[in-house]
Motif scaffolding. Structure first.
Motif, PDB file in Angstrom:
ATOM      1  N   VAL A 236      -4.513   7.807  -2.896  1.00 25.20           N
ATOM      2  CA  VAL A 236      -4.733   8.675  -1.741  1.00 25.20           C
ATOM      3  C   VAL A 236      -5.944   8.230  -0.912  1.00 25.20           C
ATOM      4  O   VAL A 236      -6.465   8.990  -0.095  1.00 25.20           O
ATOM      5  CB  VAL A 236      -4.892  10.158  -2.161  1.00 25.20           C
ATOM      6  N   GLY A 237      -6.404   6.995  -1.118  1.00 23.69           N
ATOM      7  CA  GLY A 237      -7.518   6.469  -0.340  1.00 23.69           C
ATOM      8  C   GLY A 237      -7.715   5.001  -0.653  1.00 23.69           C
ATOM      9  O   GLY A 237      -7.170   4.475  -1.635  1.00 23.69           O
ATOM     10  N   VAL A 238      -8.500   4.331   0.190  1.00 28.74           N
ATOM     11  CA  VAL A 238      -8.761   2.903   0.029  1.00 28.74           C
ATOM     12  C   VAL A 238     -10.233   2.643   0.316  1.00 28.74           C
ATOM     13  O   VAL A 238     -10.790   3.178   1.281  1.00 28.74           O
ATOM     14  CB  VAL A 238      -7.891   2.064   0.991  1.00 28.74           C
ATOM     15  N   THR A 239     -10.849   1.813  -0.520  1.00 27.80           N
ATOM     16  CA  THR A 239     -12.199   1.345  -0.239  1.00 27.80           C
ATOM     17  C   THR A 239     -12.178  -0.178  -0.094  1.00 27.80           C
ATOM     18  O   THR A 239     -11.335  -0.864  -0.675  1.00 27.80           O
ATOM     19  CB  THR A 239     -13.192   1.742  -1.356  1.00 27.80           C
ATOM     20  N   SER A 240     -13.121  -0.666   0.700  1.00 25.17           N
ATOM     21  CA  SER A 240     -13.252  -2.109   0.886  1.00 25.17           C
ATOM     22  C   SER A 240     -14.723  -2.468   0.771  1.00 25.17           C
ATOM     23  O   SER A 240     -15.597  -1.606   0.827  1.00 25.17           O
ATOM     24  CB  SER A 240     -12.713  -2.528   2.264  1.00 25.17           C
TER      25      SER A 240
ATOM     26  N   LEU B 121       0.829  -1.202   0.000  1.00 25.56           N
ATOM     27  CA  LEU B 121       0.000   0.000   0.000  1.00 25.56           C
ATOM     28  C   LEU B 121       0.866   1.257   0.000  1.00 25.56           C
ATOM     29  O   LEU B 121       0.585   2.208  -0.744  1.00 25.56           O
ATOM     30  CB  LEU B 121      -0.946   0.009   1.204  1.00 25.56           C
ATOM     31  N   GLU B 122       1.928   1.269   0.795  1.00 25.32           N
ATOM     32  CA  GLU B 122       2.841   2.421   0.787  1.00 25.32           C
ATOM     33  C   GLU B 122       3.437   2.627  -0.606  1.00 25.32           C
ATOM     34  O   GLU B 122       3.593   3.772  -1.064  1.00 25.32           O
ATOM     35  CB  GLU B 122       3.977   2.234   1.803  1.00 25.32           C
ATOM     36  N   THR B 123       3.768   1.523  -1.276  1.00 20.53           N
ATOM     37  CA  THR B 123       4.324   1.619  -2.630  1.00 20.53           C
ATOM     38  C   THR B 123       3.317   2.252  -3.588  1.00 20.53           C
ATOM     39  O   THR B 123       3.676   3.113  -4.403  1.00 20.53           O
ATOM     40  CB  THR B 123       4.722   0.227  -3.143  1.00 20.53           C
ATOM     41  N   LEU B 124       2.055   1.840  -3.496  1.00 18.50           N
ATOM     42  CA  LEU B 124       1.029   2.399  -4.379  1.00 18.50           C
ATOM     43  C   LEU B 124       0.782   3.876  -4.080  1.00 18.50           C
ATOM     44  O   LEU B 124       0.491   4.654  -4.994  1.00 18.50           O
ATOM     45  CB  LEU B 124      -0.265   1.602  -4.238  1.00 18.50           C
ATOM     46  N   ILE B 125       0.877   4.265  -2.839  1.00 19.00           N
ATOM     47  CA  ILE B 125       0.743   5.682  -2.489  1.00 19.00           C
ATOM     48  C   ILE B 125       1.874   6.481  -3.124  1.00 19.00           C
ATOM     49  O   ILE B 125       1.661   7.538  -3.722  1.00 19.00           O
ATOM     50  CB  ILE B 125       0.749   5.856  -0.954  1.00 19.00           C
TER      51      ILE B 125
ATOM     52  N   GLY C 158      -5.632  18.027   4.539  1.00 13.70           N
ATOM     53  CA  GLY C 158      -6.601  18.627   5.445  1.00 13.70           C
ATOM     54  C   GLY C 158      -7.819  17.757   5.685  1.00 13.70           C
ATOM     55  O   GLY C 158      -8.913  18.273   5.958  1.00 13.70           O
ATOM     56  N   GLY C 159      -7.628  16.446   5.587  1.00 14.70           N
ATOM     57  CA  GLY C 159      -8.724  15.525   5.863  1.00 14.70           C
ATOM     58  C   GLY C 159      -9.605  15.191   4.683  1.00 14.70           C
ATOM     59  O   GLY C 159     -10.579  14.442   4.825  1.00 14.70           O
ATOM     60  N   VAL C 160      -9.294  15.730   3.514  1.00 18.46           N
ATOM     61  CA  VAL C 160     -10.116  15.431   2.334  1.00 18.46           C
ATOM     62  C   VAL C 160      -9.848  14.007   1.852  1.00 18.46           C
ATOM     63  O   VAL C 160     -10.769  13.207   1.670  1.00 18.46           O
ATOM     64  CB  VAL C 160      -9.851  16.441   1.204  1.00 18.46           C
ATOM     65  N   ASP C 161      -8.577  13.678   1.661  1.00 16.44           N
ATOM     66  CA  ASP C 161      -8.203  12.333   1.233  1.00 16.44           C
ATOM     67  C   ASP C 161      -7.502  11.600   2.388  1.00 16.44           C
ATOM     68  O   ASP C 161      -7.597  12.015   3.527  1.00 16.44           O
ATOM     69  CB  ASP C 161      -7.335  12.396  -0.015  1.00 16.44           C
ATOM     70  N   GLY C 162      -6.820  10.521   2.057  1.00 16.97           N
ATOM     71  CA  GLY C 162      -6.253   9.680   3.102  1.00 16.97           C
ATOM     72  C   GLY C 162      -7.314   8.880   3.819  1.00 16.97           C
ATOM     73  O   GLY C 162      -7.139   8.475   4.972  1.00 16.97           O
TER      74      GLY C 162
END
Length: 367
Positions: A40-44, A30-34, A100-104
């Motif tokens: 800049v985000g993940v869904t499951s 995941l760090e590599t893909l970032i 600022g909390g938008v992504d991540g």
């Protein structure tokens, strides 16, 4: 980082990965893909977790401990999934802070068997929010009729929400109304609106899959000419509806109080038909203030050969309306299509959840 992904991000599209697994986390993938693919985000979702549990031994130590403790299967599933989500949220925390909390953001879905039960969905959303305990979490709530009130209540309590399984324009408008109502209640309760984030996951490729199947049954040259046009047109018109809300006095009042938009999120963006370009649902859905959550295969394709030419949504509304009108004229019942897709979506996630429960049950017995 891929220049194509940089270009996509530069046009206002946040790239999220539609996948998570313990293996992906412990190997540093995941760090590599970032770092290399601009994620800049993940869904499951339940299907993703069912797949992750069925491969490798990454979950064996935790399953062993859960078995020794005598934890029942449903609590074991919560423990396993929230562990992964916390880990992913920590990996993405620097992105959350930098934006600022938008992504991540990392999304975790409520038990899909509760999709038609409002009160139980609210209770589960509260429990998952407490268990993960990360500010960059989003709780996924399906956009069923029963889910709308749950969406409002969760947001009213300060829980960030990813609204999932949206197929129809009418339901999307109802979702935005539920979101606004939740923020209005949060404002009345004195909550910090800037800390409450939401996205609306509008599903894309499944629309083409269902409509193309119906066009094939019609079998005329006119029907064949309309294949592969419905999903993009549907999503483009969803963005038009989003813009209408963004220009409304109701939203302006919330924005002035510190609220942030509920961004449209393009979900199910891997193409199902191999005759279509594998980056179709990325290239044709570029618009500012959106999210595109991609399976890794699609992410790799976009990074390699995506054709990002700028905003492909806001100048397309007339063409999109014409496509939808042509589908109606040839005999495609839009309302029946989206109703079938919602029912199928809930059923698929329920099946995946049951598969997940069965897998964990078997593993607990072995441990």
């Amino acid at each position: 980082m891929s220049e194509i992904i940089k270009n996509l991000s530069g046009h206002g599209v946040s790239v999220w990965l539609d996948d998570i697994s313990r293996e992906r986390l412990r190997t540093g993938n995941l760090e590599t893909l970032i770092r290399e693919k601009g994620v800049v985000g993940v869904t499951s979702n339940p299907t993703i977790f069912a797949s992750a549990l069925s491969k490798g031994d990454a979950y064996t130590p935790q399953l062993h401990d859960l078995s020794i403790r005598g934890v029942d299967v449903e609590e074991a599933v919560r423990a396993i999934t929230t562990y992964d989500i916390r880990w992913a949220a920590d990996v993405l925390r620097p992105v959350y802070d930098a934006t600022g909390g938008v992504d991540g953001r990392v999304s975790l879905e409520v038990d899909p068997r509760l999709a038609r039960e409002t009160d139980k969905t609210i209770a589960e959303a509260r429990a998952l929010w407490w268990m993960v305990d990360r500010p960059n979490l989003m709780i996924k709530i399906p956009a069923t009729v029963e889910g709308l009130a749950a969406i409002t209540q969760a947001l009213a309590e300060g829980i960030s929400v990813n609204v999932t399984l949206i197929f129809s324009l009418e339901r999307y408008r109802a979702v935005m109304d539920a979101w606004l109502a939740g923020l209005e209640q949060a404002k009345a309760a004195g909550l910090d609106l800037s800390s409450i984030e939401s996205v609306a996951s509008f599903f894309v490729s499944r629309v083409d899959t269902e409509i193309d199947k119906r066009l094939d049954k019609i079998g005329s040259p006119e029907a064949a000419a309309l294949k592969g046009k419905a999903a993009v047109a549907n999503a483009q018109l969803a963005y038009a509806a989003f813009e209408e809300v963004m220009n409304s006095p109701r939203w302006q009042a919330l924005r002035d109080a510190g609220a942030r938009p509920q961004r449209p999120l393009w979900a199910s963006t891997g193409t199902k038909d191999p005759s279509y370009p594998d980056t179709l649902y990325v290239d044709e859905l570029v618009a500012p203030g959106t999210v595109n959550t991609m399976p890794e295969k699609t992410l790799d394709a976009v990074a390699d050969h995506g054709k990002i030419t700028g905003d492909t949504v806001r100048g397309s509304y007339e063409r999109a309306w014409n496509s939808m009108a042509a589908l109606k004229e040839i005999g495609i019942d839009y309302d029946d299509v989206v109703r079938a897709l919602e029912e199928e979506g809930v059923e698929k996630f329920e099946a995946s959840w049951n598969e997940l429960l069965a897998t964990v049950t078997a593993e607990l017995r072995k441990a």
